[in-house]
Motif scaffolding. Structure first.
Motif, mmCIF file in Angstrom:
data_model
loop_
_atom_site.group_PDB
_atom_site.id
_atom_site.type_symbol
_atom_site.label_atom_id
_atom_site.label_comp_id
_atom_site.label_asym_id
_atom_site.label_seq_id
_atom_site.Cartn_x
_atom_site.Cartn_y
_atom_site.Cartn_z
ATOM 1 N N SER A 17 30.068 -14.074 64.669
ATOM 2 C CA SER A 17 28.781 -13.448 64.995
ATOM 3 C C SER A 17 28.728 -13.041 66.460
ATOM 4 N N LEU A 34 24.207 -16.423 59.287
ATOM 5 C CA LEU A 34 25.382 -16.993 58.633
ATOM 6 C C LEU A 34 25.300 -18.508 58.722
ATOM 7 N N ASN A 39 31.755 -19.465 62.249
ATOM 8 C CA ASN A 39 30.841 -18.382 61.886
ATOM 9 C C ASN A 39 30.140 -17.828 63.120
ATOM 10 N N PHE A 60 30.934 -16.053 54.202
ATOM 11 C CA PHE A 60 29.815 -15.750 55.087
ATOM 12 C C PHE A 60 28.475 -15.776 54.357
ATOM 13 N N ASP A 61 28.504 -15.579 53.017
ATOM 14 C CA ASP A 61 27.241 -15.616 52.274
ATOM 15 C C ASP A 61 26.878 -17.037 51.835
ATOM 16 N N LYS A 80 32.102 -8.942 56.412
ATOM 17 C CA LYS A 80 32.423 -9.137 54.998
ATOM 18 C C LYS A 80 33.682 -8.377 54.592
#
Length: 494
Positions: free
Chosen positions: A436, A172, A432, A487-488, A458
Motif C-alpha cells: 500500500s 487491505l 500489505n 489482498f481481499d 491485484k
C-alpha cells in the motif's frame, strides 16, 4: 522426462484458460480530442490536447506491434515513451499478460475520477505534514472532512467517515493498524556483513512542488526535458511524510522494496518462515536452493518483471488512461474559461482545488517530481503491480501471523525512530502495508490515481500466484503447498 511433463502440463493449463475480454471505460472512442487518454511526450496544442495525427500514429504502432512504426512516432520533444513494446512480451512461467483481466478504470468525466483527483490535490497540499501529526493537524482534518463527503470514493472509513488514521491508506488486511509507514520501510536491514539504516536523501520542504505554472506544464506534456531540479535536504531522514515517501519511489528499482523486506524477514530466523516450509521440523537439513534464502530471494525478485509486463499490456494495449497531471490540465482550463470539458463538478467546486489555487495561482495538480509522471499510461500503476507481486511471494514464504519484534515509528523530523507501543504488528499486515505504501507513494507524488493502485496490486498478486502454481510440482521435498492471504482477505493454498 518428469521435467518435460511438468512443463507441458503447465503450458497446456494456461493454453486451456478461456480467452478473456478486456473492458475499457470507453473514453478513447467517446472523446474525439482524446482528453481521457494518455498522450504525454507527443505534440500538443495550447490547451494540452494531443495532435491527432501523432496519436493515430501511436495507435497504429500499438495495433500492429511493428517495431519499425514505433521508431517513426512523432514526439513533441526530447523525452521518449517508456517501453510500449513490453506489452507484447511472453513469460515461460505463470500466466501470459493478456490472460489477466482487470476492471475498467473510471471515465475522465465521472464522479469517481473527480473524487480520486480531490484526494490527489489534498495529498499534494499535505506532503510536508509528518504522519505522526495527522491526528492533530488542521489541514489533515479538513482534508478528511471533505474526502468523507465524496461520492464514488471507496477509501477506508470508520463509521462512514475518513479519519486521520485512515486518510491516504488502503483497506487491505492490516494496513489500518499502527504507523502509516510499514516496518519494512523503517527498520534496519542486513546487507552482507553490514546493518543498513533506512535513512534516505529526501527533498527539502520548500521549493519542490512542480508543474504549477501552465507554460512549464505544457512544455512537459510535449516532452520537454528542460525543467528545474529537486532541492534536497542535506540531512538523510527516515520516511516521515508524504514527500519523503514519494521520493522513495522516484528512482527506485522495481525489486528494491521487496529485497529490503526479504532481508528483514530472513534475519528474524526460522520462526518467521511459513509453517509449511518442509525444513521447519527437519532434524538433519536446512533449505537453501529450495525453501531457503536463495529460493526466496529468487522468487521475490523474479515476480517483479512479469508483473510489470502484465501492467504494460494493460497500460498500452487496453486502457491508455490519462495521468493525473493531464487531468489537472483539464481542470485548469475549465476553471480558467479556456475550454468546456465534461469534468465532474465535484472537483471543480472542491475546497482542495480552491486551496491549491490560493497557494500556487493555478488549478494544475502540483507534482512532487520536476518531470511529472513517467511517459507511460496511468492504468494500472506499475509500482503497485510489482509491489503486489513481491509481497504475495513474501506472504507465501513467511508466517503472516508472526508478530514483528520492536516496532518503531519515525519522529516528526525523521531523524530518529521511536518505539511503537500500540497493537502488535504482524508480518502479513505490514507486508500489505508495504504494498500500500509503494502505491500510495505515487499518489503522494501526484502521478497515480487510487484506482490504478488497487487494480495494480491485484494484477501483481495474480502474476505471483501463477508463478507459484507452475513451480509447485518441481520440488522433491514433502511439501503440501503455499498458503497465503490475498489482498481481499481470502486465504488460498497453492
Amino acid at each position: 522426462m518428469r521435467a518435460l511433463r511438468i512443463r507441458v502440463t503447465n503450458a497446456e493449463f494456461w493454453k486451456s484458460r478461456p480467452a478473456v475480454t478486456h473492458p475499457t471505460n470507453g473514453d478513447e472512442a467517446r472523446f474525439v480530442n482524446k482528453i481521457g487518454s494518455f498522450s504525454k511526450a507527443l505534440p500538443h496544442n495550447r490547451l494540452g490536447e494531443v495532435n491527432l495525427r501523432a496519436y493515430r500514429a501511436l495507435i497504429q504502432a500499438l495495433r500492429t506491434g511493428d517495431p519499425a512504426l514505433f521508431e517513426k512516432l512523432p514526439l513533441g520533444g526530447d523525452r521518449k515513451l517508456v517501453n510500449p513494446q513490453a506489452s507484447y512480451a511472453f513469460e515461460m512461467a505463470g500466466p501470459d499478460s493478456h490472460q489477466l483481466r482487470i476492471p475498467a478504470p473510471p471515465s475522465v468525466s465521472s464522479s469517481a475520477t473527480a473524487a480520486e483527483a480531490i484526494e490527489l490535490y489534498w495529498a499534494a497540499l499535505t506532503r510536508n505534514i509528518p504522519f505522526v501529526d495527522y491526528g492533530t493537524d488542521p489541514l489533515i482534518l479538513e482534508a478528511a472532512a471533505e474526502l468523507s463527503g465524496l461520492s464514488d470514493f471507496p477509501a477506508p472509513k470508520v463509521n462512514g467517515r475518513i479519519t486521520p488514521q485512515t486518510i491516504f491508506r488502503d483497506n487491505l488486511p492490516g494496513t489500518l493498524s499502527g504507523p502509516f509507514v510499514s516496518q519494512f520501510l523503517l527498520k534496519p536491514y542486513p546487507l552482507i556483513s553490514n546493518i543498513t539504516e533506512q535513512r534516505y536523501r529526501v527533498p527539502a520542504a520548500a521549493g519542490n512542488d512542480f508543474l504549477t505554472d501552465y507554460g512549464e506544464w505544457l512544455a512537459v506534456q510535449n516532452g520537454s526535458t528542460s525543467f528545474p531540479s529537486t532541492i534536497f535536504d542535506p540531512i538523510p531522514r527516515y520516511i516521515r511524510n508524504g514527500r519523503d515517501l514519494a521520493e522513495f519511489v522516484h528512482f527506485d528499482f522495481s525489486i528494491d522494496s521487496g529485497l529490503i523486506a526479504c532481508r528483514i524477514l530472513l534475519a528474524l530466523g526460522e520462526e518467521a518462515l511459513d509453517p509449511a516450509n518442509p525444513y521447519n521440523k527437519s532434524n538433519t537439513q536446512i533449505g537453501f536452493p529450495t525453501f531457503g534464502s536463495a529460493h526466496i530471494f529468487d522468487f521475490v525478485t523474479r515476480a517483479a518483471r512479469p508483473a510489470l509486463e502484465a501492467a504494460w499490456y494493460q497500460k498500452w494495449l487496453v486502457h491508455r488512461r490519462l495521468r493525473p497531471e493531464n487531468y489537472g490540465g483539464l481542470v485548469h482550463n475549465v476553471k480558467m474559461g479556456n475550454a468546456d470539458y465534461p469534468i465532474n463538478r465535484q472537483v471543480l467546486n472542491s475546497e482542495a482545488l480552491a486551496r491549491t489555487f490560493d497557494r500556487y495561482g493555478s488549478f494544475l495538480l502540483p507534482q512532487a517530481y520536476p518531470e511529472g509522471s513517467p511517459t507511460h499510461p496511468s492504468y494500472p500503476a506499475g509500482h503497485s503491480t510489482f509491489a503486489g507481486a513481491m509481497v504475495t511471494m513474501l506472504k507465501a514464504y513467511f508466517n503472516e501471523s508472526f508478530v514483528l519484534p520492536d516496532p518503531v515509528v519515525p519522529s516528526s523530523d525523521g531523524l530518529s525512530l521511536l518505539p511503537y507501543t500500540g497493537r502488535p504488528l504482524t508480518v502479513g499486515g505490514e507486508l500489505n502495508k508495504l504494498a500500500s505504501n509503494i502505491g500510495g507513494a505515487r499518489i503522494a507524488a501526484g502521478v497515480h490515481f487510487r484506482s490504478s493502485n488497487l487494480s495494480g496490486l491485484k494484477l501483481g498478486e495474480a502474476v505471483a500466484i501463477g508463478i507459484l502454481r507452475d513451480y509447485q510440482k518441481t520440488y522433491n521435498e514433502s511439501f503440501n503447498g503455499f498458503t497465503l492471504t490475498k489482498f481481499d482477505g481470502t486465504t488460498i493454498t497453492i
